[in-house]
Design an enzyme around this catalytic site. Sequence first.
Site, mmCIF file in Angstrom:
data_model
loop_
_atom_site.group_PDB
_atom_site.id
_atom_site.type_symbol
_atom_site.label_atom_id
_atom_site.label_comp_id
_atom_site.label_asym_id
_atom_site.label_seq_id
_atom_site.Cartn_x
_atom_site.Cartn_y
_atom_site.Cartn_z
ATOM 1 C CD GLU A 156 -8.136 -3.955 7.304
ATOM 2 O OE1 GLU A 156 -7.156 -5.023 7.085
ATOM 3 O OE2 GLU A 156 -8.558 -3.731 8.449
HETATM 4 C C1 ACM Z 1 -5.046 -1.349 9.400
HETATM 5 O O1 ACM Z 1 -4.155 -2.018 9.871
HETATM 6 N N1 ACM Z 1 -6.155 -1.859 9.011
HETATM 7 C C2 ACM Z 1 -4.715 -0.043 9.170
#
Ligand code: ACM
Length: 523
Positions: free
Chosen positions: A338
Site C-alpha cells: 500500500e
Molecule cells: C496489508 O493488508 N496491507 C498487507
Amino acid sequence: MLSRIVLIFTAILFMAACQLEKKEIIFPKTDLSKTALIPKPLKTVSTNSAFGLSKNTVIYTSSTDSNFEQVGQFLLEKVKLKTDLDIAINTSNSEESIDRFIYINQSDSVDLKTPESYQLYIKKDSIFLNAKTAAGAFRGIQTLRQLIPEKSNDTLTDHPLWLIPTGKILDEPKFEYRGAMLDVARHFFTVEEVKKYMDILAYYKYNVLHLHLSDDQGWRIEIKSWPKLTQIGGATEVGGGTGGYYTQDDYTELVEYAAQRHITIIPEIDMPGHTNAASLSYPILNGNGKKVKAYTGTRVGFSTFDARKDTVYSFLDDVIREVASLSPGPYFHIGGDESHVTKKRDYIHFVEKVEKIVQKHGKQMMGWNEIAQGNISASTVTQLWNEPHNALKAAKNGSKIVLSPGEKTYLDMKYDSLSKFGLDWAGLIPVDVAYKWNPETYVEGLSIESILGIEAPLWSETISNSEELEYLAFPRAIGYAELGWSTSENCNWEDYRERLVRQVPFLNRMNVNYYPTKLVDWE
Ligand code: ACM
C-alpha cells in the site's frame, strides 16, 4: 551418551521384570483415532489399550542433541500444569519407583521426511517419540500434550493414572511455513502478551510469528543508532494511547522464548509506505512532500520514504543491520504494501535496493505481494494478501509464496455483523469460511511446489490487549494451524468442528477469550 543408553536399557529390563510380578492392569478400551488432535496427524493406528501416565513415569531424552533434553523439560512442565504430577527426567534414581517411561529419541529413520516429522509409538509401558530434530520432537510433544486426558482414572491403581490411548502416530507438516502475524504497531502489545500468544500457537504446531514492528501509528523496536524512532515514533498508537516499544533486550527475550517453542520470529519493518512514525522521528526520511504530524487514525497509503535519497538507504542499512543481528531466522520482512503515494518507478527502485541491503545482512527478503512489481530475487519470499497476479509473477521467477489471502486468513476481519472487534473490508470471516478453503488450489496456476506455507495476519486497529486479540484470533487460528499442517484429505469441516469443541478445556486453562461461534456445538 553411553551411560544414558545403559540407564534406559537397565530401566527397560527392570520394568520388564517388575511387570512379571505386577498384577496386569486391565485398561478400559480407548481409541487413539477418536482423540481430538488438532492439527489432525497424517496417520493414526489404534491398538485400543492405554499408557498410564503417573507420578512414576519418567521422561528420557537422547543425549546426542542437548535440545532434545529441553524438549523433554518442556513436556515435564506442561505435564505438571495439566495434571499436577511431578515427573522426573533423565533420572538415575532407583528404578524401583519407575513404572513407565517416555523416551524422546533422535532418530535417523528415512521415514522422517522433514525436520518436523515425528513418530509416536504408544504402548502400555512406554512411549517412544522419534524425530530427526528437536523441532520434530517438539511438534510430537504437542501431540502428546493433547493426548493426556483432562481427568485421571483413580480406580485402576493406588495412585491416579492419566490414560493415554495406545497406538502409533506418523506425522509430518504439509507446509514448512505455518505462521501468524501480529501487528504491534497500530496498538502495542507487551512482551507478556506476545508470549501468551506464542504459547497457544505452539500448542497447535505453528512455527512462525511474524511481528509487524512499524507502521504510520508507531515504531516498536529500539534501534540504537537512530534512538528517536522509539523516543518519538514509539510514543503513539491508534486512538491516541501512549504506544510503547520493545528494547533490544525485550525483543531478544521474545526471540528466545520463540526459539524454545521452535518458532521463528520474522521482523517486519514496513516501507516505503506505512512510515509516518519513522518520518515523524526523522523528518529527513519523508518523501510525501508534506509536513509530518503524529498519526493515530486508521487510514493507509498516505506516507512514504523518499526513495531517491541516500540518507534513507543509510538509515535502512542501520535499521536492517541492527534488527537482522537480533533475529536468528532466515527472513527479514520489508512490508512493501500500500505505498500509494510512492511513484511506481521509485517504488521499484526502492524494493530492489532494499533487497540488496537485506541480503548484505545475511537475510532473505520477504514482502507483501506488491514487491513482485520489482525485479526481485528467487530467494525473496512473496506474501500474497490481495493480488494473486503478483504472487504468480513472483512464483514464475522462482520465489516461494506465503498465502495470506485477506478474504480467508485475515484474523482482524469480523466473524459476523455482531462481532465486537474487527474490520470488514475483506468481508466477514466466520469460523467455517476461515477453515473451508484449500491453500493448495486457492490461486489458480500456482503450483504446490511454489507454496512455502500459510500465515494468518492479525492487524490491530481495533484491538489493544490479549483479551481482544484472543477474541479475533481464536478459534480461527486453530483452523489455520490444521490447514497449514494436515493434508487436504485430512481437513474436513464436520470432523474438525467436533475436535474444535474439545479444545475448550485447554483454552479455559490458558484463559483464552475465544469467540464462542454458533457454528460449533460448545459443550
Ligand atoms: C496489508 O493488508 N496491507 C498487507
